[in-house]
Design a protein around this motif. Structure first.
Motif, short mmCIF file in Angstrom:
data_model
loop_
_atom_site.label_atom_id
_atom_site.label_comp_id
_atom_site.label_asym_id
_atom_site.label_seq_id
_atom_site.Cartn_x
_atom_site.Cartn_y
_atom_site.Cartn_z
N UNK A 53 8.08 -19.72 -7.36
CA UNK A 53 8.24 -18.35 -7.36
C UNK A 53 7.31 -17.55 -6.38
N UNK A 54 7.50 -16.62 -5.70
CA UNK A 54 6.63 -15.88 -4.81
C UNK A 54 5.36 -15.25 -5.44
N UNK A 55 5.66 -14.56 -6.59
CA UNK A 55 4.39 -14.03 -7.50
C UNK A 55 3.77 -15.17 -8.06
N UNK A 56 4.19 -16.46 -8.46
CA UNK A 56 3.46 -17.20 -9.21
C UNK A 56 2.43 -17.93 -8.02
N UNK A 57 3.23 -18.16 -6.80
CA UNK A 57 2.24 -18.42 -5.58
C UNK A 57 1.33 -17.51 -5.17
N UNK A 58 1.51 -16.32 -4.91
CA UNK A 58 0.44 -15.09 -4.87
C UNK A 58 -0.82 -15.30 -5.52
N UNK A 59 -0.36 -15.59 -6.66
CA UNK A 59 -1.49 -15.66 -7.94
C UNK A 59 -2.27 -16.78 -7.77
N UNK A 60 -1.79 -17.74 -7.34
CA UNK A 60 -2.52 -19.12 -7.08
C UNK A 60 -3.24 -19.24 -5.90
N UNK B 35 -4.22 -16.16 -4.30
CA UNK B 35 -5.24 -15.09 -4.53
C UNK B 35 -4.88 -14.28 -3.28
N UNK B 36 -3.46 -13.81 -2.85
CA UNK B 36 -3.06 -12.98 -2.13
C UNK B 36 -1.87 -12.01 -2.62
N UNK B 37 -1.61 -11.10 -2.04
CA UNK B 37 -0.27 -10.35 -2.30
C UNK B 37 1.04 -11.03 -2.32
N UNK B 38 2.09 -10.69 -2.78
CA UNK B 38 3.47 -11.23 -2.85
C UNK B 38 3.95 -10.86 -1.58
N UNK B 39 3.91 -9.78 -1.07
CA UNK B 39 4.27 -9.34 0.30
C UNK B 39 3.65 -10.24 1.38
#
Length: 307
Positions: A20-27, A29-33
């Protein structure tokens, strides 16, 4: 001329692996955008769809899967080169402190920290309950923490990165109970046994009680609360009793054999197990590499055999 950047490749790799985009952004350390823009830029440059978005996450197209095969070694090679450069520039590796709930310390961290210690680094693990893990990370006593249900963090200064999900199991000793086929038969056999549950203050205490209630075992009055895995095993081996544990932990507890584990994915609450870090603190390459290795070995939970 190369139009796709290494960072964009890394973002694509993280999306493909995280699902998912949100899980990737969390890993990352950046925004989902930022992650979305990177994927859109890659697809625009290549002129084809690599990722299919859906309600349950993302799936790679055939072209996306092929592109991942090419991108994966490039990103890993770049990461290895960066880590090697850091090691050469800073030969004296400092100690990394990890706060962890006891279960993760027992079955997740040993393999995860091994590469770092083999390279000359030192890792100190603090076995704590979930509240203590949060406090240690928040007050800079630990570089990172491992806990369950971190999506319910008490401070917005902390960030939770999901590793995996687990489900509860009931564990009993073969010394007192042979393997019983059928959920209803098993529950009837054990309905009057003392039960060992995670201690107050642990991240899964309340969910364990919900789990017992869903099985109709919440009326058992003889309960022993503990966050010590060796103590739980000792109770099971010496007394006819039950233990409530996440499936991954139960399998680790049963590494020496002698126990029966009964999993209940259909009725058990999901347990989110992950890494907690401070939002405002820069993560060093050494800690980032350790986090990456913890993520790599977190499938030990999903690989735990179903009873």
């Amino acid at each position: 001329m190369i139009k796709i950047t290494l960072q964009q490749m890394q973002y694509f790799k993280e999306v493909a692996e995280a699902g998912s985009f949100s899980a990737a952004s969390g890993a990352i350390g950046c925004s989902t955008t930022a992650v979305t823009k990177a994927i859109n830029a890659i697809e625009g440059t290549l002129g084809q769809r690599l990722v299919l978005r859906g309600n349950r996450g993302v799936e790679l197209t055939a072209a996306g899967a092929k592109y991942l095969e090419r991108v994966h070694p490039i990103v890993e090679l770049a990461r290895s080169a960066e880590e090697e450069a850091v090691r050469q520039a800073q030969p004296a590796r400092r100690e990394i402190v990890i706060s962890s709930i006891p279960s993760a310390a027992a079955y997740l961290l040993p393999m995860s920290i091994k590469p770092y210690t083999q390279a000359g680094g030192t890792v100190r693990v603090l076995s704590q309950n979930s509240a203590q893990v949060e406090e240690s990370v928040l007050n800079h006593r630990s570089h990172l923490g491992i806990l369950g249900n971190g999506n319910r963090l008490l401070s917005d200064q902390l960030k939770f990165t999901l590793l995996t999900k687990d489900y509860f199991s009931l564990v009993c000793s073969k010394k007192f109970f042979a393997r019983i086929e059928g959920t209803e038969t098993f529950l009837q056999e054990v309905k009057d046994l003392p039960v060992v549950v995670p201690a107050q203050g642990t991240s899964i205490n309340n969910q364990a009680k919900i789990f017992l209630r869903s099985l109709g075992l919440d009326r058992i009055e003889r309960r022993i609360e503990t966050d010590s895995i060796p103590f739980a095993r000792g109770v099971l081996e010496e007394f006819p009793s039950l233990c409530v544990l996440p499936r991954g932990i139960a399998q680790a507890l049963n590494a020496l054999g002698g126990l029966n584990c009964y999993s209940f994915e259909n009725i058990s609450p999901e347990i989110s197990i992950g890494i907690v870090t401070r939002r405002s603190s820069a993560i060093t390459p050494e800690v980032r590499a350790l986090i990456s290795n913890i993520r790599k070995h977190s499938d030990v939970i999903n690989k735990a055999p179903h009873p």
